[in-house]
Write an enzyme that holds these catalytic residues in place. Structure first.
Site, PDB file in Angstrom:
ATOM      1  N   GLU A 314       0.819  -1.219   0.000  1.00  0.00           N
ATOM      2  CA  GLU A 314       0.000   0.000   0.000  1.00  0.00           C
ATOM      3  C   GLU A 314       0.851   1.265   0.000  1.00  0.00           C
ATOM      4  O   GLU A 314       0.633   2.190   0.776  1.00  0.00           O
ATOM      5  CB  GLU A 314      -0.948  -0.002   1.205  1.00  0.00           C
ATOM      6  CG  GLU A 314      -1.932  -1.163   1.179  1.00  0.00           C
ATOM      7  CD  GLU A 314      -2.975  -1.113   2.272  1.00  0.00           C
ATOM      8  OE1 GLU A 314      -2.688  -0.576   3.355  1.00  0.00           O
ATOM      9  OE2 GLU A 314      -4.083  -1.621   2.028  1.00  0.00           O
ATOM     10  N   ASP A 388      -8.450  -9.036   4.282  1.00  0.00           N
ATOM     11  CA  ASP A 388      -8.233  -7.921   5.201  1.00  0.00           C
ATOM     12  C   ASP A 388      -9.268  -7.835   6.316  1.00  0.00           C
ATOM     13  O   ASP A 388     -10.200  -7.035   6.218  1.00  0.00           O
ATOM     14  CB  ASP A 388      -8.239  -6.617   4.399  1.00  0.00           C
ATOM     15  CG  ASP A 388      -7.645  -5.474   5.190  1.00  0.00           C
ATOM     16  OD1 ASP A 388      -7.124  -5.724   6.286  1.00  0.00           O
ATOM     17  OD2 ASP A 388      -7.706  -4.328   4.707  1.00  0.00           O
ATOM     18  N   GLU A 416     -12.466  -2.045  12.187  1.00  0.00           N
ATOM     19  CA  GLU A 416     -12.492  -1.338  10.901  1.00  0.00           C
ATOM     20  C   GLU A 416     -13.627  -1.821   9.995  1.00  0.00           C
ATOM     21  O   GLU A 416     -14.296  -1.016   9.350  1.00  0.00           O
ATOM     22  CB  GLU A 416     -11.137  -1.539  10.198  1.00  0.00           C
ATOM     23  CG  GLU A 416     -11.087  -0.954   8.799  1.00  0.00           C
ATOM     24  CD  GLU A 416      -9.735  -1.154   8.111  1.00  0.00           C
ATOM     25  OE1 GLU A 416      -8.807  -1.685   8.735  1.00  0.00           O
ATOM     26  OE2 GLU A 416      -9.624  -0.759   6.936  1.00  0.00           O
TER      27      GLU A 416
HETATM   28  O1  GCW Z   1      -6.919  -2.844   5.805  1.00  0.00           O
HETATM   29  C1  GCW Z   1      -5.952  -1.988   5.586  1.00  0.00           C
HETATM   30  C2  GCW Z   1      -6.372  -0.759   6.309  1.00  0.00           C
HETATM   31  C3  GCW Z   1      -5.228   0.208   6.374  1.00  0.00           C
HETATM   32  C4  GCW Z   1      -4.057  -0.496   7.053  1.00  0.00           C
HETATM   33  C5  GCW Z   1      -3.690  -1.739   6.255  1.00  0.00           C
HETATM   34  C6  GCW Z   1      -2.579  -2.527   6.911  1.00  0.00           C
HETATM   35  C7  GCW Z   1      -2.365   0.465   8.436  1.00  0.00           C
HETATM   36  O2  GCW Z   1      -7.472  -0.205   5.640  1.00  0.00           O
HETATM   37  O3  GCW Z   1      -5.646   1.321   7.108  1.00  0.00           O
HETATM   38  O4  GCW Z   1      -2.938   0.349   7.166  1.00  0.00           O
HETATM   39  O5  GCW Z   1      -4.801  -2.562   6.173  1.00  0.00           O
HETATM   40  O6  GCW Z   1      -2.898  -3.443   7.641  1.00  0.00           O
HETATM   41  O7  GCW Z   1      -1.424  -2.225   6.700  1.00  0.00           O
END
Ligand code: GCW
Length: 728
Positions: A314, A388, A416
Site C-alpha cells: 500500500e 483484510d 475497521e
Molecule cells: O486494511 C488496511 C487498512 C489500512 C491499514 C492496512 C494494513 C495500516 O485499511 O488502514 O494500514 O490494512 O494493515 O497495513
C-alpha cells in the site's frame, strides 16, 4: 453550560483518581475489567478474609512492588479491609507470595512437583496444608510470573471461585503477546474509533500521564507483554533522538509491568532522517545506518523489543524499490538488532499495484518461496485471513505453508470492518474460529493455534499481535463491550485454546456482575453478536463490500476506483448470472493454496462450507443451498437474520436493566439502537443493489426496504472516524 459542567466534573474525577491516595469512583468504564467490586456473598467474603489474613510478599524488584501494590488494591476493594503484610516469610502467614529463593524449605518441598511445571512467565497458585495451617502459595520462576499470578488470583476472587483446594499452574503458550497501535505522531489513529492516541508526544518525556500507567496495568492483567507504539504506515521521525527520548520515557513506565516497546521502522528512514541517498538493504552505508540506529536505541532502552515493518505494501517503501526482496530487507534489519536480542517483525500484508492476480493469493505467492530464508530473529506477521480483517474469512493459507518461519498471527481488535466502536461484536468468537481452523499441513489436527503457538513445528519464537482499539475515550475503547475484545485478545494470546464462552464469562463477571441471571443472557448476546455482524454485512462468504476509504457502511456498488482490488465490485462479482468470486481451479485457483483435503473441499461448491461459499465460488442466483432455498433467497434471509439477531441482542439487554447501573444500561442501549438501525441499512442497501442483478422479489420474511437504492448510494461520510491518509 450543563454539558460543560459535566465534562469538567468528569475530568475532575479522573484527576482525583490519578492520585493513588484518594479513594474515589472512576467514571464508568475507566476501570475496565479491574473494578474489584466488593464481594457480596458473605460466606465467600469470610473465606477470602480468612485466606488472606496475613501475607508475606517478597518485593525486591520493581515488578514485585507493582505486584504487591496490585494485591493490596484488589484485596482492599473486594474485601473492604486493608491487607496485613508481614515482614518475614514464616509459615504463620496465610498467603506467601515469593520466588523459590525466598520460600521456606518445607514449602519448597511441598510445591516442588508443580513448581517444575512452571514455564517462562508462568506461575503456580497452590493451597497447601502446613502442619495445622492452610497456606496459599503463589510462586513463579520470574518476577513477571508473580505479577501475572497476582492478577489471576484477584480475578479468581472477583469471579467468586473458591481457593480452598486451588492448584493452578499456568504458563503463557505464546511468547510474544503484542498490541499494535496504528497511532500517528499527530495523535490521530488510523482505524481508531475511540478518540485520539494515548501517546502525548508533545508533553513527553517529562509529563507522564497516569493513563500510561493504567494502560500498562490493564495489559499486564491479561498478559500482554509488548506494544508497538506507532502506525505501520510509519513516520521515520519516531527514530530521531527527539522522539526516542520520549519512547524511552514510555518504556520506563511499561517495564515494571513486563511490557517491551517496539517501534515501526520506515524502510526509507536512512534517506529521510539519515541523509543517505538510498535505503537499499545491500548497501553498506545503509546497513551501517541501521546498526548505528539499533545501538542508539538500545543505549536508551536496553530491553527494546525491535522493529515492526510494513514494506512494499500500500505505497510503503521497501526493499523491492531497490530490486531486492523481503528476505534482503528483513535480514538486514535483523542483523542490526541481533546483538541486542531484538526482533524484526516483518508484515506479510502485501499486495502489489502491478499484479493483477487475485489479491487473496499474493502474500502467499510472495512469501512461501522465502520459507527458511529469514534469520532467526525475523518473525513474519500474517493477518488472520488473506484479504483484510473481514467479518469472516477463511484462515490465511500461509499458516499451512511456512513450517520453517515463525509466523505471528495478526488480528484486528479495532473494528475497521465491523461497525467501528458503535457495534457490539464480540471478537474472541472470530479469533477462536480462526485458531481452531485446521490447516491439515501435517494431517488432521494441524490447527492454526498449533502453528501460532509453535507446537506443530517446534518453533522457538511465537507471537500473536492485535491491532489495538484503544484511545483517549473515557472508557478506552468507545463501546463498553469493545473492552471485551481487548481483554479477549490478551487471554487468547496467553492461551489460544481458551473458548470464547469462557472469555465472555470471565469478562462479564469482572466488569459487570457475578449474578448468573445477568451473566448467562449477556454471554449469549455476546456470542451471537459475531454471527449477527457477518449476516447483516457479509453473509455466505461475501466480503469487502464496504463503502470506500473509511469502510463505514455498505458500498457494494463502488466500482470507479483506480485499482481494481479497491472496488467492492471486484470482490462480489455480481452480474445477471450470479454472484461470488471464483477462486476455484477454473477461476483464480486460490483454493490450490490450501492443503488436502481442504483444497478439494473448498474447490467444490457442494463440499465448501456455506459460510465461505461466495468467497470461493461464483454461483447462479438460483443455485440451491443446503436448506433448499435458492442462493438469492438465502442471501436475503441471512441479511434479515442479522437484523433479527441485533433485535434479539437489544431485547436481551433491556431485560438485564435491573442488574446494572442506569448509566451502564443506557450507554449500551443507545449503541444497540444505532447498531439495529445500521444493520437494517446494510440489509436494505445490499439487497436493493444485488436485486438489480438477481431481478427477483425478496422472499417472504424479509422486511421491505423503506428507502431507495439511490438514497443509499447518495450517503457520503467525509468525516467518518479513523480514515487513513491517502498513500498515492
Ligand atoms: O486494511 C488496511 C487498512 C489500512 C491499514 C492496512 C494494513 C495500516 O485499511 O488502514 O494500514 O490494512 O494493515 O497495513
Amino acid at each position: 453550560m450543563k454539558l460543560k459542567f459535566t465534562l469538567l466534573k468528569l475530568v475532575g474525577i479522573i484527576i482525583l483518581c490519578c492520585g493513588t491516595k484518594v479513594h474515589c469512583q472512576s467514571p464508568a468504564g475507566y476501570d475496565l475489567w479491574l473494578p474489584y467490586k466488593k464481594v457480596e456473598d458473605l460466606q465467600l467474603l469470610e473465606q477470602y478474609k480468612q485466606a488472606t489474613r496475613s501475607i508475606y510478599f517478597q518485593k525486591n524488584s520493581q515488578i514485585l512492588k507493582v505486584a504487591q501494590a496490585e494485591l493490596k488494591k484488589g484485596l482492599s476493594s473486594m474485601l473492604n479491609q486493608t491487607p496485613n503484610f508481614t515482614a518475614s516469610s514464616l509459615t504463620s502467614n496465610s498467603i506467601i507470595i515469593a520466588k523459590k529463593s525466598a520460600l521456606e524449605q518445607d514449602i519448597v518441598k511441598m510445591v516442588k512437583a508443580d513448581y517444575d511445571q512452571i514455564g517462562p512467565e508462568g506461575f503456580l497458585i497452590k493451597a497447601i496444608q502446613l502442619k495445622d495451617k492452610k497456606v496459599l502459595v503463589l510462586t513463579a520462576k520470574e518476577d513477571i510470573g508473580i505479577l501475572y499470578g497476582v492478577f489471576r488470583l484477584l480475578r479468581l476472587m472477583q469471579s467468586h471461585k473458591t481457593l480452598n483446594s486451588i492448584n493452578l499452574v499456568d504458563t503463557p503458550k505464546i511468547a510474544l503477546r503484542l498490541l499494535n497501535h496504528w497511532d500517528n505522531l499527530d495523535r490521530t489513529v488510523e482505524r481508531g474509533y475511540a478518540g485520539f492516541s494515548l501517546w502525548n508526544w508533545q508533553k513527553l518525556p517529562e509529563y507522564i500521564d497516569q493513563r500510561y500507567i493504567d494502560y500498562a496495568r490493564a495489559n499486564a492483567s491479561i498478559g500482554i507483554n509488548a506494544v508497538s507504539l506507532t502506525n505501520v504506515n510509519a513516520n521515520a521521525l519516531i527514530l530521531t533522538p527527539m522522539y526516542l527520548e520520549k519512547v524511552e520515557a514510555l518504556a520506563n513506565v511499561f517495564r515494571p509491568y513486563g511490557i517491551k516497546v517496539y517501534l515501526t521502522a520506515r524502510f526509507s528512514a536512512p534517506i529521510e532522517i539519515g541523509g543517505l541517498n538510498t535505503a537499499d538493504p545491500l548497501n553498506v552505508e545503509v546497513q551501517q545506518w541501521w546498526e548505528n540506529k539499533a545501538n542508539e536505541i538500545y543505549s536508551r532502552i536496553p530491553d527494546f523489543g525491535g522493529f515492526l515493518v510494513k514494506a512494499n505494501s500500500e505505497g510503503q517503501p521497501g526493499p523491492q524499490n531497490y530490486g531486492r526482496n523481503h528476505v534482503d530487507g528483513a535480514n538486514m534489519m535483523a542483523r542490526a538488532l541481533q546483538p541486542f536480542n531484538g526482533n524484526v517483525i516483518w508484515r506479510a500484508f502485501v499486495y502489489s499495484e502491478y499484479d493483477d492476480t487475485d489479491r487473496a493469493k499474493q502474500a502467499y505467492d510472495e512469501f512461501i518461496p522465502y520459507d527458511g530464508k529469514f534469520l532467526n530473529n525475523v518473525l513474519v506477521q500474517t493477518k488472520n485471513g488473506a484479504i483484510d480483517f473481514q467479518p469472516r474469512e477463511p484462515f490465511h493459507p500461509m499458516f499451512g505453508a511456512m513450517p520453517k518461519t515463525p509466523l505471528i498471527i495478526e488480528f484486528q481488535i479495532t473494528q475497521e470492518y465491523l461497525g467501528f466502536s458503535t457495534h457490539l461484536v464480540f471478537l474472541p468468537k472470530l479469533f477462536e474460529e480462526v485458531l481452531n481452523s485446521d490447516t491439515y499441513r501435517k494431517g488432521e489436527g494441524s490447527t492454526v493455534a498449533k502453528v501460532v503457538d509453535g507446537s506443530l513445528d517446534e518453533k522457538k519464537i511465537t507471537g500473536m499481535a492485535g491491532v489495538a482499539n484503544i484511545g483517549t475515550d473515557l472508557n478506552w475503547t468507545g463501546h463498553p463491550f469493545a473492552q471485551a475484545n481487548w481483554y479477549g485478545f490478551g487471554r487468547l494470546a496467553w492461551d489460544p485454546y481458551l473458548s470464547s464462552e469462557t472469555i465472555a464469562e470471565e469478562w462479564l463477571q469482572a466488569t459487570y456482575s457475578n449474578n448468573p441471571k445477568f451473566v448467562e443472557p449477556a454471554k449469549k448476546m455476546m456470542i451471537t453478536s459475531r454471527e449477527a455482524v457477518v449476516n447483516y454485512m457479509n453473509p455466505l462468504g461475501l466480503h469487502h463490500i464496504f463503502d470506500t476509504g473509511h469502510h463505514y457502511g455498505p458500498g457494494p456498488w463502488v466500482n470507479e476506483l483506480s485499482r481494481p482490488e479497491w472496488n467492492p465490485t471486484y470482490y462480489h462479482q455480481a452480474d445477471e448470472n450470479g454472484i461470488g468470486f471464483d477462486r476455484t481451479f477454473s477461476g483464480s485457483k486460490a483454493t490450490e493454496q490450501y492443503a488436502e483435503p481442504l483444497r478439494l473441499q473448498f474447490n467444490d461448491p457442494n463440499t465448501c462450507p456455506e459460510e465461505y461459499l461466495l468467497w470461493f465460488h461464483h454461483l447462479p442466483w438460483d443455485y440451491t443451498l443446503k436448506n433448499d432455498r435458492t442462493l438469492w433467497e438465502g442471501i436475503a434471509l441471512k441479511y434479515q437474520e442479522g437484523v433479527d439477531q441485533v433485535a434479539f441482542m437489544s431485547n436481551t439487554w433491556d431485560n438485564l436493566k435491573t442488574y446494572i447501573s442506569k448509566e451502564q444500561y443506557e450507554e449500551v442501549r443507545m449503541l444497540l439502537e444505532i447498531q439495529l438501525k445500521e444493520a437494517k441499512w446494510w440489509r436494505d442497501a445490499c439487497l436493493l443493489y444485488f436485486q438489480t442483478y438477481s431481478k427477483k422479489e425478496l422472499p417472504e420474511g424479509v422486511e421491505k426496504p423503506t428507502q431507495t437504492l439511490e438514497y443509499f448510494k447518495s450517503l457520503k461520510f467525509p468525516f467518518a472516524p479513523g480514515i487513513r491518509p491517502k498513500w498515492d
